[in-house]
Design a protein around this motif. Structure first.
Motif, PDB file in Angstrom:
ATOM      1  N   ALA A 177       3.746  36.743  27.646  1.00 40.74           N
ATOM      2  CA  ALA A 177       4.496  36.043  28.646  1.00 40.74           C
ATOM      3  C   ALA A 177       3.756  36.126  30.147  1.00 40.74           C
ATOM      4  O   ALA A 177       3.625  37.276  30.232  1.00 40.74           O
ATOM      5  CB  ALA A 177       5.888  36.171  28.331  1.00 40.74           C
ATOM      6  N   PRO A 178       3.897  35.200  30.844  1.00 43.71           N
ATOM      7  CA  PRO A 178       3.496  35.420  32.153  1.00 43.71           C
ATOM      8  C   PRO A 178       4.232  36.573  33.010  1.00 43.71           C
ATOM      9  O   PRO A 178       3.738  37.537  33.873  1.00 43.71           O
ATOM     10  CB  PRO A 178       3.955  34.190  32.886  1.00 43.71           C
ATOM     11  CG  PRO A 178       3.718  33.123  32.108  1.00 43.71           C
ATOM     12  CD  PRO A 178       4.197  33.998  30.448  1.00 43.71           C
ATOM     13  N   HIS A 184       2.959  44.239  33.722  1.00 47.84           N
ATOM     14  CA  HIS A 184       1.972  45.264  33.145  1.00 47.84           C
ATOM     15  C   HIS A 184       0.584  45.027  33.125  1.00 47.84           C
ATOM     16  O   HIS A 184      -0.315  45.987  32.893  1.00 47.84           O
ATOM     17  CB  HIS A 184       2.465  45.377  31.484  1.00 47.84           C
ATOM     18  CG  HIS A 184       3.679  45.619  31.423  1.00 47.84           C
ATOM     19  ND1 HIS A 184       4.281  47.166  31.393  1.00 47.84           N
ATOM     20  CD2 HIS A 184       4.903  44.870  30.950  1.00 47.84           C
ATOM     21  CE1 HIS A 184       5.644  47.084  30.946  1.00 47.84           C
ATOM     22  NE2 HIS A 184       5.821  45.932  30.730  1.00 47.84           N
ATOM     23  N   GLY A 185       0.411  43.875  33.849  1.00 51.42           N
ATOM     24  CA  GLY A 185      -1.243  43.331  33.992  1.00 51.42           C
ATOM     25  C   GLY A 185      -1.859  42.685  32.906  1.00 51.42           C
ATOM     26  O   GLY A 185      -1.156  42.669  31.973  1.00 51.42           O
ATOM     27  N   GLY A 242       9.092  38.210  26.853  1.00 45.89           N
ATOM     28  CA  GLY A 242       8.061  39.201  27.654  1.00 45.89           C
ATOM     29  C   GLY A 242       8.230  40.626  27.323  1.00 45.89           C
ATOM     30  O   GLY A 242       8.220  41.535  27.969  1.00 45.89           O
ATOM     31  N   VAL A 243       8.719  40.735  25.864  1.00 37.84           N
ATOM     32  CA  VAL A 243       8.685  41.895  25.440  1.00 37.84           C
ATOM     33  C   VAL A 243       7.623  42.826  25.103  1.00 37.84           C
ATOM     34  O   VAL A 243       7.384  43.941  25.277  1.00 37.84           O
ATOM     35  CB  VAL A 243       9.504  41.855  23.824  1.00 37.84           C
ATOM     36  CG1 VAL A 243       9.561  43.237  22.923  1.00 37.84           C
ATOM     37  CG2 VAL A 243      10.996  41.443  24.105  1.00 37.84           C
ATOM     38  N   GLY A 244       6.429  42.144  24.951  1.00 43.79           N
ATOM     39  CA  GLY A 244       5.216  42.700  24.599  1.00 43.79           C
ATOM     40  C   GLY A 244       4.003  41.683  24.369  1.00 43.79           C
ATOM     41  O   GLY A 244       4.282  40.389  24.429  1.00 43.79           O
ATOM     42  N   ARG A 261       3.847  28.837  29.368  1.00 43.35           N
ATOM     43  CA  ARG A 261       4.871  29.757  28.743  1.00 43.35           C
ATOM     44  C   ARG A 261       4.245  30.908  28.115  1.00 43.35           C
ATOM     45  O   ARG A 261       4.969  32.018  27.979  1.00 43.35           O
ATOM     46  CB  ARG A 261       5.835  29.118  27.696  1.00 43.35           C
ATOM     47  CG  ARG A 261       6.405  27.943  28.214  1.00 43.35           C
ATOM     48  CD  ARG A 261       7.271  27.036  27.170  1.00 43.35           C
ATOM     49  NE  ARG A 261       8.335  27.941  26.513  1.00 43.35           N
ATOM     50  CZ  ARG A 261       9.067  27.876  25.665  1.00 43.35           C
ATOM     51  NH1 ARG A 261       8.642  26.716  24.585  1.00 43.35           N
ATOM     52  NH2 ARG A 261      10.015  28.485  25.303  1.00 43.35           N
ATOM     53  N   LEU A 262       3.009  31.066  27.750  1.00 41.41           N
ATOM     54  CA  LEU A 262       2.253  32.100  27.339  1.00 41.41           C
ATOM     55  C   LEU A 262       1.010  32.194  28.004  1.00 41.41           C
ATOM     56  O   LEU A 262       0.424  31.242  28.350  1.00 41.41           O
ATOM     57  CB  LEU A 262       2.156  32.044  25.715  1.00 41.41           C
ATOM     58  CG  LEU A 262       3.293  32.505  24.938  1.00 41.41           C
ATOM     59  CD1 LEU A 262       3.043  32.235  23.503  1.00 41.41           C
ATOM     60  CD2 LEU A 262       4.008  33.790  25.184  1.00 41.41           C
ATOM     61  N   VAL A 263       0.353  33.546  27.967  1.00 38.00           N
ATOM     62  CA  VAL A 263      -0.950  33.653  28.416  1.00 38.00           C
ATOM     63  C   VAL A 263      -1.710  34.244  27.581  1.00 38.00           C
ATOM     64  O   VAL A 263      -1.329  35.068  26.539  1.00 38.00           O
ATOM     65  CB  VAL A 263      -0.862  34.645  29.789  1.00 38.00           C
ATOM     66  CG1 VAL A 263      -2.199  35.013  30.312  1.00 38.00           C
ATOM     67  CG2 VAL A 263      -0.209  34.156  30.834  1.00 38.00           C
TER      68      VAL A 263
END
Length: 319
Positions: A177-178, A184-185, A242-244, A261-263
């Motif tokens: 997630a963005p 975390h980069g 955004g958990v991982g 919504r995702l990267v």
């Protein structure tokens, strides 16, 4: 449709059609043209009807044809009978083209909200008599043992005694997630993944490593697992939260990436099997599929073509 109907003398349907044609046109020649029979054939048909009924139904002079009182009464009955026979034929034709019955199958959880709803909606319109019983699970069920007509499975083709049909092939992406990336980069290369938190989908199997392929070579990535989840739909939700970092099928990930919504991480790499096998969604079953089951599979392929991605020709093989 049978060419005989019960009645005196076992009248043919063609005899009744010829009689009605003469009664409506009041001409043997015109009736012959309308029915495709010869004039003499029409004459014999009318004579057969009269002989079977035991009454004169038509009177014929040098120039004119007319119905007798018995003929007028019989015409109404004969025409009604022919209409009923035609209607019955149409009903039988429709019922033969409409699928009936119940089809039981299993499917991965990610299909709950993707592809499958569109396929089943189309089937409910084209074949309203067809019913389905879907078990959503990411466990690889044996159709015979689970009482299913077939099972839909994802990921890598597995060897077994089941017969398989490919529904579509796909790649897998690493995604997050963005919000996770902001905190975390953004890992751009496999080497950048060290120290990140991963979310594993353990429904079909548990993996200790991922293999990333850049078109030239495959690189093994040991997994330091932070979270595990047994369903693909659950994996999607954890990634969105955004958990991982997780791996997703391209046909699941791409719409979410386009929506922001995702990267996609390590965009020059795809996740492959240890042997580099192309991933696919496939239907597996024992023996020969019923016509309703084949129609459900065809509808799923069509829905994939319309809503999920390009059509992939099916491949039949022993698994």
């Amino acid at each position: 449709m049978p060419r005989h109907v019960p009645g005196p003398g076992q009248l043919r349907i063609a005899d009744l059609e010829a009689f009605c044609a003469v009664a409506e046109r009041l001409s043997y020649v015109a009736a012959a043209r309308g029915t495709g029979m010869s004039p003499s054939g029409v004459t014999r048909a009318v004579q057969a009807v009269e002989a079977a009924m035991g009454h004169e139904l038509l009177t014929r002079s040098h120039r004119n044809v007319s119905l007798t009182p018995a003929g007028e009464a019989y015409y109404d009955l004969a025409r009604a009978a022919l209409r009923q026979l035609a209607d019955a034929g149409q009903v039988l034709a429709r019922s033969a083209s409409e699928l009936q019955g119940l089809v039981r199958f299993s499917a991965p959880s990610v299909l709950e909200s993707r592809i499958l709803p569109a396929a089943l909606a189309a089937l409910s319109v084209s074949h309203p008599g067809l019913r389905v019983d879907v078990t959503y699970t990411d466990v690889h069920l044996d159709p015979a043992q689970a009482g299913l007509d077939f099972a839909i499975r994802g990921a890598y083709p597995a060897d077994s005694e089941l017969i398989g049909q490919t529904l579509w092939r796909y790649e897998r992406y690493l995604c997050a997630a963005p919000a996770y990336v902001a905190h975390h980069g953004l890992p751009a290369t496999p080497e950048d993944l060290a120290g990140h938190r991963f979310v594993l989908h353990t429904g079909p199997r548990q993996l200790r490593s991922w293999y990333l392929y850049d078109g030239r070579q495959s690189l093994r990535i040991p997994l330091g697992v932070s979270h595990r989840v047994t369903s693909g739909s659950g994996l999607v939700e954890l990634l969105l939260a955004g958990v991982g970092i997780g791996r997703l099928a391209s046909w699941v990930a791409q719409p979410l990436i386009e929506q922001g919504r995702l990267v996609r991480l390590c965009p020059h790499h795809t996740v492959v099997s240890r042997t580099g096998t192309l991933m696919e969604m496939h239907a597996v079953y024992h023996g020969r599929l019923s016509t309703p089951s084949r129609s459900v599979i065809a509808a799923i392929r069509k829905a994939w073509e319309q809503h999920g991605g390009p059509f992939v020709a099916p491949r039949r093989q022993r698994r």
